[in-house]
Design an enzyme around this catalytic site. Structure first.
Site, PDB file in Angstrom:
ATOM      1  N   SER A  38       0.918  -0.994  -0.037  1.00  0.00           N
ATOM      2  CA  SER A  38      -0.036   0.179  -0.031  1.00  0.00           C
ATOM      3  C   SER A  38       0.965   1.321   0.087  1.00  0.00           C
ATOM      4  O   SER A  38       1.871   1.227  -0.895  1.00  0.00           O
ATOM      5  CB  SER A  38      -0.769  -0.050   1.280  1.00  0.00           C
ATOM      6  OG  SER A  38      -2.055   0.764   1.224  1.00  0.00           O
ATOM      7  N   ASP A 149      -5.637  -3.432  -2.507  1.00  0.00           N
ATOM      8  CA  ASP A 149      -4.682  -3.103  -1.518  1.00  0.00           C
ATOM      9  C   ASP A 149      -4.043  -4.351  -0.939  1.00  0.00           C
ATOM     10  O   ASP A 149      -4.897  -5.234  -0.367  1.00  0.00           O
ATOM     11  CB  ASP A 149      -5.370  -2.330  -0.285  1.00  0.00           C
ATOM     12  CG  ASP A 149      -4.385  -1.761   0.636  1.00  0.00           C
ATOM     13  OD1 ASP A 149      -3.278  -2.293   0.913  1.00  0.00           O
ATOM     14  OD2 ASP A 149      -4.731  -0.474   0.856  1.00  0.00           O
TER      15      ASP A 149
END
Length: 259
Positions: A38, A149
């Site tokens: 991320s 993510d």
């Protein structure tokens, strides 16, 4: 000696990794491998591309990068994170394997429901996948599969460094301070979510020779761009203190200086 660093996810709190990297850079150590998920994949990619951490922070501030990925008021989600692509491509190479330092980007294969690591291929595409928060951004399609993510399944992806590095540094930006009350359902859900990812991180931190974890970062909202500068400098100072007090890091530096 091979030195690796793992950079956690954390939204805007990922700016902390730039402060940490700046502090580590001052010691003169050279990384053999970087792993990020991320926001950590963004900070790690900039560093791996040879961009000074402070310059990367200034790029963030100058371009107002987060305005492109911040949820729109009243939106039902599914915003296109790929709008940031032009900014990334201005400073980063086309492919992961073109980076100056080997980089592993952690994502979640949403189609198959498992963790996926990218070490080659289009760099910006992998970063977008790693940062694609479900319900906020549209999933990124890679080879006809959906990716989101990396923090969904692995917010502290130390695994690629195990058995590949002699010394592992962990940088996480989600520390929570003890509290005696919570006001509002949003705060409650945010804290619960961070507690969940921190539980996994605490287990994996045992694999790290050095952990850098600026205190109280978890209290900052994922998209609170106004706190960017505060985050950077708190992390920088915290990293300097941690480095100074670490005996294992002192031994690492001494060993490198003898070469």
């Amino acid at each position: 000696m091979k030195i690796g660093i793992v950079l956690s996810g954390g939204g805007i709190r990922g700016i902390a990794h730039l402060g940490v990297l700046k502090a580590l850079q001052k010691t003169g150590i050279q990384f053999s491998q970087i792993v990020g998920t991320s926001a950590g994949s963004i900070a790690g990619s900039f560093y791996a591309a040879g961009v000074d951490p402070e310059d990367a922070f200034n790029i963030f501030m100058r371009t107002k990068l987060m305005k492109f990925v911040r949820p729109a008021l009243g939106s039902l989600g599914l915003i296109n994170i790929e709008r940031t692509g032009d900014i990334f491509r201005e400073y980063l190479p086309a492919h992961i394997e073109d980076l100056e330092i080997p980089m592993t980007i952690c994502t979640t294969n949403f189609s198959e429901g498992n963790v996926a690591y990218f070490t080659k291929g289009p760099l910006v595409r992998a970063i977008h996948a790693s940062c694609c928060i479900p319900g906020v951004f549209k999933p990124i399609m890679i080879h006809d599969q959906m990716y989101v993510d990396g923090g969904v399944l692995n917010n502290f992806p130390v695994e690629p460094l195990l058995n590949n590095c002699d010394y592992i540094i962990g940088s996480t930006c989600n520390h929570l301070k003890p509290v005696d009350k919570i006001v509002g359902i949003t705060r409650l859900m945010q804290r619960a979510g961070i507690m969940s990812i921190n539980h996994d991180m605490e287990r994996k931190s045992k694999f790290c020779n050095l952990m850098i974890e600026p205190k109280g970062m978890g209290e900052i909202n994922t998209f609170d761009t106004k706190k960017a500068e505060i985050i950077y400098w708190i992390a920088y100072e915290e990293a300097l203190k941690t480095i100074k007090s670490s005996e294992s890091f002192k031994e690492l530096i001494a060993a490198q200086q003898q070469k």
